[in-house]
Write a protein that holds these residues in place. Structure first.
Motif, mmCIF file in Angstrom:
data_model
loop_
_atom_site.group_PDB
_atom_site.id
_atom_site.type_symbol
_atom_site.label_atom_id
_atom_site.label_comp_id
_atom_site.label_asym_id
_atom_site.label_seq_id
_atom_site.Cartn_x
_atom_site.Cartn_y
_atom_site.Cartn_z
ATOM 1 N N ASN A 48 0.860 -1.185 0.000
ATOM 2 C CA ASN A 48 0.000 0.000 0.000
ATOM 3 C C ASN A 48 0.897 1.236 0.000
ATOM 4 O O ASN A 48 0.860 2.072 0.900
ATOM 5 C CB ASN A 48 -0.929 -0.008 1.214
ATOM 6 C CG ASN A 48 -1.980 1.075 1.149
ATOM 7 O OD1 ASN A 48 -2.089 1.801 0.158
ATOM 8 N ND2 ASN A 48 -2.762 1.203 2.201
ATOM 9 N N ALA A 49 1.725 1.322 -1.025
ATOM 10 C CA ALA A 49 2.684 2.420 -1.155
ATOM 11 C C ALA A 49 3.190 2.436 -2.585
ATOM 12 O O ALA A 49 3.246 1.402 -3.247
ATOM 13 C CB ALA A 49 3.854 2.245 -0.182
ATOM 14 N N SER A 50 3.562 3.604 -3.045
ATOM 15 C CA SER A 50 4.106 3.744 -4.389
ATOM 16 C C SER A 50 5.628 3.656 -4.349
ATOM 17 O O SER A 50 6.267 4.131 -3.399
ATOM 18 C CB SER A 50 3.689 5.090 -4.991
ATOM 19 O OG SER A 50 4.402 5.364 -6.177
ATOM 20 N N LEU B 32 8.883 6.006 2.174
ATOM 21 C CA LEU B 32 8.363 6.909 3.201
ATOM 22 C C LEU B 32 6.921 6.589 3.570
ATOM 23 O O LEU B 32 6.449 7.019 4.623
ATOM 24 C CB LEU B 32 8.461 8.360 2.711
ATOM 25 C CG LEU B 32 9.880 8.849 2.383
ATOM 26 C CD1 LEU B 32 9.842 10.282 1.879
ATOM 27 C CD2 LEU B 32 10.784 8.739 3.599
ATOM 28 N N THR B 33 6.206 5.841 2.720
ATOM 29 C CA THR B 33 4.816 5.489 3.017
ATOM 30 C C THR B 33 4.728 4.198 3.810
ATOM 31 O O THR B 33 4.016 4.115 4.805
ATOM 32 C CB THR B 33 4.003 5.359 1.711
ATOM 33 O OG1 THR B 33 4.137 6.557 0.950
ATOM 34 C CG2 THR B 33 2.536 5.112 2.012
ATOM 35 N N ARG C 51 9.468 -3.374 0.143
ATOM 36 C CA ARG C 51 10.712 -3.329 -0.612
ATOM 37 C C ARG C 51 10.414 -3.245 -2.106
ATOM 38 O O ARG C 51 9.356 -3.690 -2.570
ATOM 39 C CB ARG C 51 11.553 -4.592 -0.362
ATOM 40 C CG ARG C 51 11.978 -4.778 1.093
ATOM 41 C CD ARG C 51 13.019 -3.769 1.502
ATOM 42 N NE ARG C 51 13.539 -4.039 2.827
ATOM 43 C CZ ARG C 51 13.036 -3.539 3.959
ATOM 44 N NH1 ARG C 51 11.969 -2.739 3.901
ATOM 45 N NH2 ARG C 51 13.580 -3.830 5.125
ATOM 46 N N ILE C 52 11.340 -2.671 -2.853
ATOM 47 C CA ILE C 52 11.227 -2.681 -4.304
ATOM 48 C C ILE C 52 11.691 -4.041 -4.805
ATOM 49 O O ILE C 52 12.811 -4.470 -4.530
ATOM 50 C CB ILE C 52 12.049 -1.544 -4.934
ATOM 51 C CG1 ILE C 52 11.376 -0.198 -4.645
ATOM 52 C CG2 ILE C 52 12.197 -1.744 -6.433
ATOM 53 C CD1 ILE C 52 12.045 0.986 -5.278
ATOM 54 N N ARG D 260 -4.756 -7.862 -5.279
ATOM 55 C CA ARG D 260 -3.463 -7.557 -5.891
ATOM 56 C C ARG D 260 -2.638 -6.578 -5.061
ATOM 57 O O ARG D 260 -1.474 -6.329 -5.380
ATOM 58 C CB ARG D 260 -3.672 -6.970 -7.289
ATOM 59 C CG ARG D 260 -4.292 -7.947 -8.275
ATOM 60 C CD ARG D 260 -4.518 -7.303 -9.625
ATOM 61 N NE ARG D 260 -4.975 -8.283 -10.598
ATOM 62 C CZ ARG D 260 -4.203 -9.046 -11.345
ATOM 63 N NH1 ARG D 260 -2.894 -8.959 -11.220
ATOM 64 N NH2 ARG D 260 -4.707 -9.901 -12.206
ATOM 65 N N GLN D 261 -3.228 -6.015 -4.019
ATOM 66 C CA GLN D 261 -2.506 -5.029 -3.206
ATOM 67 C C GLN D 261 -2.991 -5.114 -1.771
ATOM 68 O O GLN D 261 -4.190 -5.260 -1.505
ATOM 69 C CB GLN D 261 -2.747 -3.618 -3.742
ATOM 70 C CG GLN D 261 -2.107 -2.522 -2.892
ATOM 71 C CD GLN D 261 -2.258 -1.150 -3.508
ATOM 72 O OE1 GLN D 261 -2.015 -0.966 -4.691
ATOM 73 N NE2 GLN D 261 -2.662 -0.172 -2.711
ATOM 74 N N PHE D 262 -2.042 -5.040 -0.838
ATOM 75 C CA PHE D 262 -2.402 -5.028 0.578
ATOM 76 C C PHE D 262 -3.091 -3.712 0.927
ATOM 77 O O PHE D 262 -2.760 -2.659 0.376
ATOM 78 C CB PHE D 262 -1.156 -5.210 1.444
ATOM 79 C CG PHE D 262 -0.583 -6.596 1.395
ATOM 80 C CD1 PHE D 262 -1.224 -7.650 2.027
ATOM 81 C CD2 PHE D 262 0.601 -6.865 0.721
ATOM 82 C CE1 PHE D 262 -0.710 -8.934 1.981
ATOM 83 C CE2 PHE D 262 1.125 -8.142 0.668
ATOM 84 C CZ PHE D 262 0.469 -9.184 1.299
#
Length: 452
Positions: free
Chosen positions: A146-148, A264-265, A270-271, A420-422
């Motif tokens: 839940n972050a970009s 920061l979000t 991790r990437i 697909r996303q937390f």
């Protein structure tokens, strides 16, 4: 003249309606309610004080979450709206309408308790004859955080921003001191600009500290590995009396690298490389799936993109399952999980490993497909025993179940259920949410395989 049924939205009910009449006898929502009624929710119930206004019962809120995740409704606002719009959600909520804050608070508060309920659902599946722990297949999938990834800050860029902000603060301080003799831009408040930059400096300093802490931990691990390799080279030289060939391993570099970064979000994410190429801000979600029923029997979420270190935690999770569930006999995994230590760990746990030694070849000839197994080695090591098992027709047939076991589960979770996303942030909360996702998934095949 056309003959149509009358459309009447004005006449009221002659008798009070019952939510029990709104759904077919065989419906997933009914099954979810029946399963939750058989779970031990005493830990959740005791957590409520019993004072103040009456609370919604945990069984109802848990039912909304499980059915929501099983049908692709993950947002608490959407769950609240569904209690008005959906007959199935109205049935679970008993025609009540908990607001989204109540649902969100319940989900965050009881993630740890839901972890125990995951095992209870497996016990129900075992009692129903759906689950048999014979062969399990382990795999992982990347799930968006839940972050970009554009919210990630590298150590190099953080240092540049820090220097820039300090220079700007110095300029603003000079402008404030000369306020009587110099004209500040219209609409500009020097104290506000200073406060904004000082706040950003504090956040950057915090981000750099986290990157430095991670670098310190990484250096300790790499230094231990380097020392182990050097000891192995020295031992080899002692035994052979000759200098080992090849270059000696380079010692690790202390301190953070220029490209080391933190998001920061969600700083725990991790990437990671994406399945279609490129990179994404994600977590690595693991699932051990029983081959006969496609039920997830163990799950985890890790920050490492590589799967090499996930065999040992999975073995520990399988060993912690109740004895009544049985004991796995074999574990299937792709080459991303292969290492001599992992094979030895499976053998020590008395679970036959079938982990690919390398990438599989495609379009095998019929001679290769039906080739006889090589003779069994004498007193084989766990690795040699596994290699022989993989080369045998029985081993090849068993290993072929790997692709059709965890991968369909991930495909349905992502494409059919739409997960697909937390929704939550932070490693521990994400682990709890993945536990909820896999428990909701388990209910679906249990419902499909249950007798009518």
């Amino acid at each position: 003249m056309s003959n149509f049924r009358q459309v009447d939205r004005e006449t009221g009910f002659l008798l009070l309606p019952s939510v029990d009449e709104w759904l077919p006898e065989r419906h997933l929502a009914r099954f979810v309610v029946e399963v939750i009624e058989r779970l031990d929710l005493s830990a959740m119930v005791k957590a409520y004080r019993g004072s103040g206004s009456a609370s919604y019962h945990p069984s109802m809120l848990l039912g909304l979450l499980v059915y929501g995740y099983a049908t692709g409704v993950f947002s608490c606002r959407q769950l609240e709206r569904a209690t008005y719009d959906s007959v199935a959600f109205r049935f679970i909520a008993a025609n009540d309408h908990p607001d989204h804050d109540t649902i969100a608070t319940f989900r965050r508060r009881f993630l740890r308790e839901i972890e125990g309920l995951f095992v209870q659902v497996l016990m129900l599946a075992r009692e129903a004859g759906v689950l048999k722990l014979g062969t399990v297949a382990l795999d992982g999938t990347k799930v968006h955080a839940n972050a970009s990834r554009h919210s990630a800050l590298s150590y190099e860029h953080a240092s540049k921003l820090e220097a820039q902000l300090k220079a700007e603060i110095k300029e603003l301080m000079a402008l404030a001191e000369a306020a009587d003799s110099a004209d500040a831009p219209d609409g500009m408040s020097v104290p506000q600009e200073l406060a904004r930059r000082e706040e950003r400096l504090a956040r950057i300093a915090e981000a750099k500290a986290k990157i430095e802490a991670r670098a310190k931990e990484r250096f300790a691990r790499e230094q231990a590995d380097h020392e182990a390799k050097m000891r192995a080279r020295a031992e080899k030289a002692r035994k052979t009396g000759r200098k080992p060939g090849g270059r000696p391993p380079q010692p690790p570099t202390a301190g953070p690298g220029a490209k080391d970064q933190v998001n920061l979000t969600d700083e725990d994410s991790r990437i990671m490389p994406g399945p279609g190429g490129g990179f994404e801000q994600a977590y690595n979600a693991q699932a051990a799936v029983a081959t006969g029923s496609l039920l997830v029997v163990a799950n985890d979420v890790v920050q490492a993109a590589n799967d090499k270190e996930q065999i040992a935690p999975t073995l520990a999770a399988l060993a912690a399952l109740p004895e009544a569930l049985g004991k796995p006999e074999a574990m299937l995994a792709d080459t991303g999980y292969f290492s001599n230590a992992n094979v030895t760990a499976c053998a020590a746990a008395k679970i036959a490993p079938l982990i690919a030694l390398g990438r599989e070849r495609h379009n095998l000839s019929w001679q290769d497909r039906f080739a006889k197994a090589p003779p069994a080695p004498d007193n084989p090591t766990p690795l040699k025993a596994m290699a022989h098992r993989l080369a045998s027709p029985e081993g090849r047939q068993l290993y072929a179940l790997r692709k059709q076991t965890p991968e369909p589960v991930f495909g349905i979770i992502k494409s059919v259920m739409g997960f697909r996303q937390f929704s939550l942030r932070g490693l521990e909360k994400v682990k709890g949410e993945w536990n909820l996702v896999t428990m909701a998934w388990n209910v679906k095949p249990m419902f499909a395989l249950a007798p009518a």
